[in-house]
Write an enzyme that holds these catalytic residues in place. Sequence first.
Site, PDB file in Angstrom:
ATOM      1  N   ARG A  60      42.696  41.395  33.913  1.00  0.00           N
ATOM      2  CA  ARG A  60      42.628  40.729  35.217  1.00  0.00           C
ATOM      3  C   ARG A  60      41.459  39.755  35.301  1.00  0.00           C
ATOM      4  O   ARG A  60      41.345  39.001  36.265  1.00  0.00           O
ATOM      5  CB  ARG A  60      42.514  41.768  36.327  1.00  0.00           C
ATOM      6  N   CYS A  61      40.589  39.752  34.299  1.00  0.00           N
ATOM      7  CA  CYS A  61      39.370  38.941  34.299  1.00  0.00           C
ATOM      8  C   CYS A  61      39.647  37.550  33.715  1.00  0.00           C
ATOM      9  O   CYS A  61      40.131  37.426  32.592  1.00  0.00           O
ATOM     10  CB  CYS A  61      38.310  39.655  33.466  1.00  0.00           C
ATOM     11  N   SER A  62      39.317  36.510  34.477  1.00  0.00           N
ATOM     12  CA  SER A  62      39.567  35.146  34.003  1.00  0.00           C
ATOM     13  C   SER A  62      38.716  34.806  32.784  1.00  0.00           C
ATOM     14  O   SER A  62      39.181  34.096  31.881  1.00  0.00           O
ATOM     15  CB  SER A  62      39.318  34.137  35.123  1.00  0.00           C
TER      16      SER A  62
END
Length: 119
Positions: free
Chosen positions: A8-10
């Site tokens: 979920r981390c860009s």
Amino acid sequence: MEIWINPRCSKCRTALGELDAAGAEYTVRRYLDEPPTGAELEDVLARLDLDPWHITRLDEPAAKELGMKDWPREEADRGRWLAALAEHPILIQRPIITADDGHAVVARTPEALRSVLPG
């Protein structure tokens, strides 16, 4: 090399894209699904040349609940920090890349990421 990610981390997605574009061979570890042990954290911290408080996400709700911003940051306190990171892996800064040459980086900046890309 291995990359610890939260999908979920860009920053993690960017790092994966850069590794792919560079043709790097790597293994993905979704560290929230497969949390590192205290010993693994110690190994990574030694490779990063950092202390546990340097890779702790202090704005996470779990860190706030534990009051970690106020925890002492001394050698004698390492065990407490490591235990919290092992118990609450969401607190670990990401992505962390462990390179085959023995060093590691928290690949949140383009410079850090480039340092592990193949020549």
